[in-house]
Design a protein around this motif. Structure first.
Motif, PDB file in Angstrom:
ATOM      1  N   GLU A 123     -25.630  41.166  42.248  1.00 18.78           N
ATOM      2  CA  GLU A 123     -26.297  41.645  43.460  1.00 18.78           C
ATOM      3  C   GLU A 123     -25.730  43.008  43.834  1.00 18.78           C
ATOM      4  O   GLU A 123     -24.529  43.247  43.709  1.00 18.78           O
ATOM      5  CB  GLU A 123     -26.070  40.679  44.615  1.00 18.78           C
ATOM      6  CG  GLU A 123     -26.812  39.376  44.476  1.00 18.78           C
ATOM      7  CD  GLU A 123     -26.737  38.548  45.754  1.00 18.78           C
ATOM      8  OE1 GLU A 123     -26.050  38.956  46.706  1.00 18.78           O
ATOM      9  OE2 GLU A 123     -27.386  37.500  45.779  1.00 18.78           O
ATOM     10  N   ASN A 160     -26.545  38.489  54.970  1.00 20.44           N
ATOM     11  CA  ASN A 160     -27.959  38.110  55.131  1.00 20.44           C
ATOM     12  C   ASN A 160     -28.934  39.275  55.002  1.00 20.44           C
ATOM     13  O   ASN A 160     -30.116  39.126  55.303  1.00 20.44           O
ATOM     14  CB  ASN A 160     -28.196  37.379  56.452  1.00 20.44           C
ATOM     15  CG  ASN A 160     -27.375  36.118  56.554  1.00 20.44           C
ATOM     16  OD1 ASN A 160     -27.235  35.377  55.581  1.00 20.44           O
ATOM     17  ND2 ASN A 160     -26.795  35.877  57.716  1.00 20.44           N
ATOM     18  N   GLU A 161     -28.495  40.445  54.579  1.00 18.63           N
ATOM     19  CA  GLU A 161     -29.380  41.584  54.365  1.00 18.63           C
ATOM     20  C   GLU A 161     -29.960  41.488  52.950  1.00 18.63           C
ATOM     21  O   GLU A 161     -29.222  41.308  51.986  1.00 18.63           O
ATOM     22  CB  GLU A 161     -28.598  42.896  54.519  1.00 18.63           C
ATOM     23  CG  GLU A 161     -29.426  44.138  54.415  1.00 18.63           C
ATOM     24  CD  GLU A 161     -28.609  45.399  54.693  1.00 18.63           C
ATOM     25  OE1 GLU A 161     -29.141  46.278  55.384  1.00 18.63           O
ATOM     26  OE2 GLU A 161     -27.464  45.494  54.232  1.00 18.63           O
ATOM     27  N   THR A 162     -31.273  41.597  52.834  1.00 19.72           N
ATOM     28  CA  THR A 162     -31.885  41.551  51.504  1.00 19.72           C
ATOM     29  C   THR A 162     -31.570  42.842  50.759  1.00 19.72           C
ATOM     30  O   THR A 162     -31.214  43.865  51.375  1.00 19.72           O
ATOM     31  CB  THR A 162     -33.414  41.381  51.588  1.00 19.72           C
ATOM     32  OG1 THR A 162     -33.979  42.574  52.154  1.00 19.72           O
ATOM     33  CG2 THR A 162     -33.803  40.149  52.395  1.00 19.72           C
ATOM     34  N   GLU A 163     -31.728  42.795  49.455  1.00 20.99           N
ATOM     35  CA  GLU A 163     -31.466  43.994  48.662  1.00 20.99           C
ATOM     36  C   GLU A 163     -32.433  45.109  49.043  1.00 20.99           C
ATOM     37  O   GLU A 163     -32.045  46.273  49.117  1.00 20.99           O
ATOM     38  CB  GLU A 163     -31.569  43.675  47.176  1.00 20.99           C
ATOM     39  CG  GLU A 163     -31.119  44.836  46.308  1.00 20.99           C
ATOM     40  CD  GLU A 163     -30.962  44.464  44.852  1.00 20.99           C
ATOM     41  OE1 GLU A 163     -31.690  45.049  44.036  1.00 20.99           O
ATOM     42  OE2 GLU A 163     -30.125  43.599  44.542  1.00 20.99           O
TER      43      GLU A 163
END
Length: 84
Positions: free
Chosen positions: A35, A52-55
């Protein structure tokens, strides 16, 4: 003279505005399950991925914060970490 100014203004409006960010992701050989966790640019800016932040959100945040060159282009570098 007015006609020339109008033509120049029309050309300026028709010219595409480049806004491109090139991501170079640094990863180890054979490490497929990773990731993106850290992004930095050549201007000393750094971003760390928030919990909890998306890519996609993470990349968008870095893109918004990095300055572009005179052509509207920026290059950023990303580092990955193995997924837990």
């Amino acid at each position: 003279m007015q006609n020339l100014e109008k033509r120049i203004a029309a050309l300026e409006q028709a010219s595409p505005q480049t806004n491109c960010v090139v991501f170079i992701i640094l990863t180890g050989l054979g490490e497929l399950d990773e990731e993106l966790v850290h992004i930095y640019d050549n201007h000393g800016n750094q971003w760390h991925r928030k919990p909890n932040e998306t890519e996609t959100e993470f990349k968008d945040r870095a893109k918004a914060g990095t300055p572009r060159n005179e052509y509207g282009v920026a290059m950023v570098f990303g580092e990955c970490s193995l997924k837990a």
